[in-house]
Design a protein around this motif. Structure first.
Motif, PDB file in Angstrom:
ATOM      1  N   ARG A  73       0.831  -1.209   0.000  1.00 25.21           N
ATOM      2  CA  ARG A  73       0.000   0.000   0.000  1.00 25.21           C
ATOM      3  C   ARG A  73       0.861   1.252   0.000  1.00 25.21           C
ATOM      4  N   LEU A  74       1.920   1.261   0.812  1.00 26.42           N
ATOM      5  CA  LEU A  74       2.823   2.411   0.843  1.00 26.42           C
ATOM      6  C   LEU A  74       3.504   2.612  -0.508  1.00 26.42           C
ATOM      7  N   SER A  75       3.892   1.520  -1.139  1.00 23.78           N
ATOM      8  CA  SER A  75       4.544   1.622  -2.445  1.00 23.78           C
ATOM      9  C   SER A  75       3.592   2.202  -3.484  1.00 23.78           C
ATOM     10  N   ASP A  76       2.328   1.791  -3.436  1.00 25.15           N
ATOM     11  CA  ASP A  76       1.345   2.323  -4.388  1.00 25.15           C
ATOM     12  C   ASP A  76       1.131   3.814  -4.189  1.00 25.15           C
ATOM     13  N   ILE A  77       1.147   4.253  -2.937  1.00 17.95           N
ATOM     14  CA  ILE A  77       0.909   5.670  -2.647  1.00 17.95           C
ATOM     15  C   ILE A  77       2.127   6.519  -2.983  1.00 17.95           C
ATOM     16  N   LEU A  78       3.305   6.048  -2.564  1.00 20.57           N
ATOM     17  CA  LEU A  78       4.516   6.858  -2.694  1.00 20.57           C
ATOM     18  C   LEU A  78       5.185   6.728  -4.055  1.00 20.57           C
ATOM     19  N   LEU A  79       4.906   5.631  -4.777  1.00 23.75           N
ATOM     20  CA  LEU A  79       5.547   5.403  -6.076  1.00 23.75           C
ATOM     21  C   LEU A  79       4.490   5.113  -7.133  1.00 23.75           C
ATOM     22  N   PRO A  80       3.746   6.116  -7.562  1.00 27.91           N
ATOM     23  CA  PRO A  80       2.720   5.880  -8.596  1.00 27.91           C
ATOM     24  C   PRO A  80       3.356   5.404  -9.893  1.00 27.91           C
ATOM     25  N   THR A  81       2.694   4.464 -10.542  1.00 28.01           N
ATOM     26  CA  THR A  81       3.264   3.862 -11.753  1.00 28.01           C
ATOM     27  C   THR A  81       3.198   4.791 -12.964  1.00 28.01           C
ATOM     28  N   ASP A  82       2.259   5.725 -12.964  1.00 33.02           N
ATOM     29  CA  ASP A  82       2.078   6.574 -14.145  1.00 33.02           C
ATOM     30  C   ASP A  82       2.451   8.030 -13.879  1.00 33.02           C
ATOM     31  N   ASP A  83       3.192   8.283 -12.810  1.00 28.54           N
ATOM     32  CA  ASP A  83       3.541   9.662 -12.491  1.00 28.54           C
ATOM     33  C   ASP A  83       4.782   9.676 -11.606  1.00 28.54           C
ATOM     34  N   ARG A  84       5.376  10.846 -11.457  1.00 26.44           N
ATOM     35  CA  ARG A  84       6.501  11.020 -10.531  1.00 26.44           C
ATOM     36  C   ARG A  84       5.961  11.264  -9.129  1.00 26.44           C
ATOM     37  N   ASN A  85       6.786  10.981  -8.121  1.00 25.34           N
ATOM     38  CA  ASN A  85       6.418  11.338  -6.756  1.00 25.34           C
ATOM     39  C   ASN A  85       7.129  12.616  -6.317  1.00 25.34           C
ATOM     40  N   TRP A  86       7.524  13.404  -7.296  1.00 27.60           N
ATOM     41  CA  TRP A  86       8.194  14.680  -7.037  1.00 27.60           C
ATOM     42  C   TRP A  86       7.955  15.576  -8.255  1.00 27.60           C
ATOM     43  N   GLY A  87       8.302  16.834  -8.143  1.00 28.68           N
ATOM     44  CA  GLY A  87       8.141  17.760  -9.255  1.00 28.68           C
ATOM     45  C   GLY A  87       8.897  19.052  -9.002  1.00 28.68           C
ATOM     46  N   ARG A 151      11.699   1.298  -2.964  1.00 29.63           N
ATOM     47  CA  ARG A 151      10.972   0.109  -2.520  1.00 29.63           C
ATOM     48  C   ARG A 151      11.750  -0.653  -1.445  1.00 29.63           C
ATOM     49  N   ALA A 152      13.074  -0.690  -1.550  1.00 29.53           N
ATOM     50  CA  ALA A 152      13.884  -1.340  -0.520  1.00 29.53           C
ATOM     51  C   ALA A 152      13.786  -0.592   0.807  1.00 29.53           C
ATOM     52  N   VAL A 153      13.759   0.736   0.749  1.00 34.59           N
ATOM     53  CA  VAL A 153      13.636   1.541   1.965  1.00 34.59           C
ATOM     54  C   VAL A 153      12.248   1.360   2.579  1.00 34.59           C
ATOM     55  N   ILE A 154      11.221   1.301   1.741  1.00 30.77           N
ATOM     56  CA  ILE A 154       9.854   1.084   2.233  1.00 30.77           C
ATOM     57  C   ILE A 154       9.750  -0.282   2.915  1.00 30.77           C
ATOM     58  N   HIS A 155      10.424  -1.297   2.368  1.00 32.84           N
ATOM     59  CA  HIS A 155      10.430  -2.626   2.990  1.00 32.84           C
ATOM     60  C   HIS A 155      11.033  -2.559   4.389  1.00 32.84           C
ATOM     61  N   ASP A 156      12.155  -1.878   4.534  1.00 36.86           N
ATOM     62  CA  ASP A 156      12.770  -1.720   5.855  1.00 36.86           C
ATOM     63  C   ASP A 156      11.811  -1.017   6.817  1.00 36.86           C
ATOM     64  N   ALA A 157      11.153   0.032   6.319  1.00 39.75           N
ATOM     65  CA  ALA A 157      10.233   0.790   7.172  1.00 39.75           C
ATOM     66  C   ALA A 157       9.057  -0.068   7.614  1.00 39.75           C
ATOM     67  N   ALA A 158       8.578  -0.957   6.736  1.00 32.38           N
ATOM     68  CA  ALA A 158       7.439  -1.804   7.081  1.00 32.38           C
ATOM     69  C   ALA A 158       7.826  -2.883   8.088  1.00 32.38           C
ATOM     70  N   VAL A 159       9.022  -3.433   7.953  1.00 26.03           N
ATOM     71  CA  VAL A 159       9.452  -4.530   8.829  1.00 26.03           C
ATOM     72  C   VAL A 159       9.973  -4.012  10.165  1.00 26.03           C
ATOM     73  N   PHE A 160      10.812  -2.967  10.113  1.00 21.97           N
ATOM     74  CA  PHE A 160      11.487  -2.499  11.322  1.00 21.97           C
ATOM     75  C   PHE A 160      10.954  -1.161  11.850  1.00 21.97           C
ATOM     76  N   GLY A 161      10.179  -0.452  11.027  1.00 27.00           N
ATOM     77  CA  GLY A 161       9.712   0.865  11.449  1.00 27.00           C
ATOM     78  C   GLY A 161      10.647   1.980  11.053  1.00 27.00           C
TER      79      GLY A 161
END
Length: 306
Positions: A73-87, A151-161
């Motif tokens: 869910r975090l990956s879908d929100i923070l990393l949209p497939t059809d857009d940038r997450n920055w500008g 995505r690797a950083v999000i995985h760490d955040a989900a597992v370890f906080g």
């Protein structure tokens, strides 16, 4: 080669000072690492109590599917497939906005021009420059695999906080090209040869930092208040030899380490990783290299300045 004995003494003093400071940070984060070990056991579905894993006790793993769902869910929100997450957009300038309403006539190269036309042109130039910079950054992030790092950083955040991303990190990417060179052979005949040239292209990248190897100032309440940050690198002998070829590193001292300390020791948490993965070779033959970043008021400021 460092022939100056004073320089070697200063380097030794700096190493001892930073080594003691690093050991202090490792001790300060020991309890946090113990909690992370417990989290990792629970994520992997292993019963863990009082610092010991018990594989004989029944354990229904409901943590992993919930963690994976949160990560997705975090990956879908923070990393949209059809857009940038920055500008990037030009910053709003009140003076410029006000000038766009000004019909005062000014002279440019002897020609009368309204001030609002000049302001409008300046705004267009700023927009074009902003779009060009956005395309350049987008290309650099694509080359360094920015989304995969996120995505690797999000995985760490989900597992370890906690998840840590570092950047921009400048890497020297080798580039090879062929250049033509004209000359004359021994018989006086003109000829052309192609010679391969190798250069380095410095490029900004982003990298995921292993939270087990990240040690910010333990006395700071927030990261912005940290006086210094340590990052531990677990390098193989091959990686250490490559490091000796990089500018800013003392190749002689690195060779001395490889010669005098052939048996490297892994970090303490690696033993727990071995037990969980049933891999006794994990983390073996790795040398610990500390990366130290600090502000001007850091504890080793005087030694660094000398």
């Amino acid at each position: 080669m460092y022939d100056d004995k004073n320089a070697l003494d200063r380097m030794s003093a700096l190493g001892n000072t930073l080594g003691a400071l690093a050991d202090k940070q490792v001790a300060a984060y020991k309890d946090k690492h113990s909690r992370w070990i417990e989290d990792l056991h629970q994520f992997n579905g292993r019963y863990y109590l009082d610092g010991k894993a018990d594989d004989d006790t029944p354990f229904i793993n409901i943590t992993r599917p919930k963690t994976n769902a949160a990560e997705a869910r975090l990956s879908d929100i923070l990393l949209p497939t059809d857009d940038r997450n920055w500008g990037i957009t030009p910053t709003p300038i009140p003076e410029l906005s006000k000038a766009m309403q000004d019909d005062t006539i000014v002279a440019i190269n002897g020609q009368p021009v309204e001030a609002r036309d000049i302001a409008a042109e300046a705004k267009n130039i700023a927009s074009e420059a902003s779009d060009a910079m956005q395309d350049e950054i987008d290309d650099q992030l694509e080359e360094c695999g920015y989304n995969a790092v996120c995505r690797a950083v999000i995985h760490d955040a989900a597992v370890f906080g906690t998840g840590v991303m570092k950047g921009p990190v400048v890497t020297n990417t080798p580039k090879r090209s062929w250049a033509s060179q004209k000359g004359v052979d021994e018989y006086g005949n003109a000829h052309e040869v192609h010679i391969m040239q190798q250069t380095t292209d410095p490029r900004p990248t982003a990298e995921r930092v292993d939270i087990w190897d990240f040690y910010p100032d333990s006395s700071a309440r927030t990261f912005d208040d940290a006086e210094f940050v340590f990052q531990r690198h677990q390098l193989s002998k091959r990686a250490l030899r490559k490091l000796a070829k990089q500018p800013g590193f003392n190749a002689e001292q690195i060779q001395k380490v490889l010669t005098e300390y052939p048996d490297a020791r892994a970090a303490d948490h690696i033993a727990d990783m071995r037990a969980m993965s049933d891999n006794n070779e994990l983390g073996k033959d790795r040398f610990t290299v500390w990366e130290y970043r600090c502000c001007l008021a850091c504890p080793a400021k005087d030694l660094l300045a000398s």
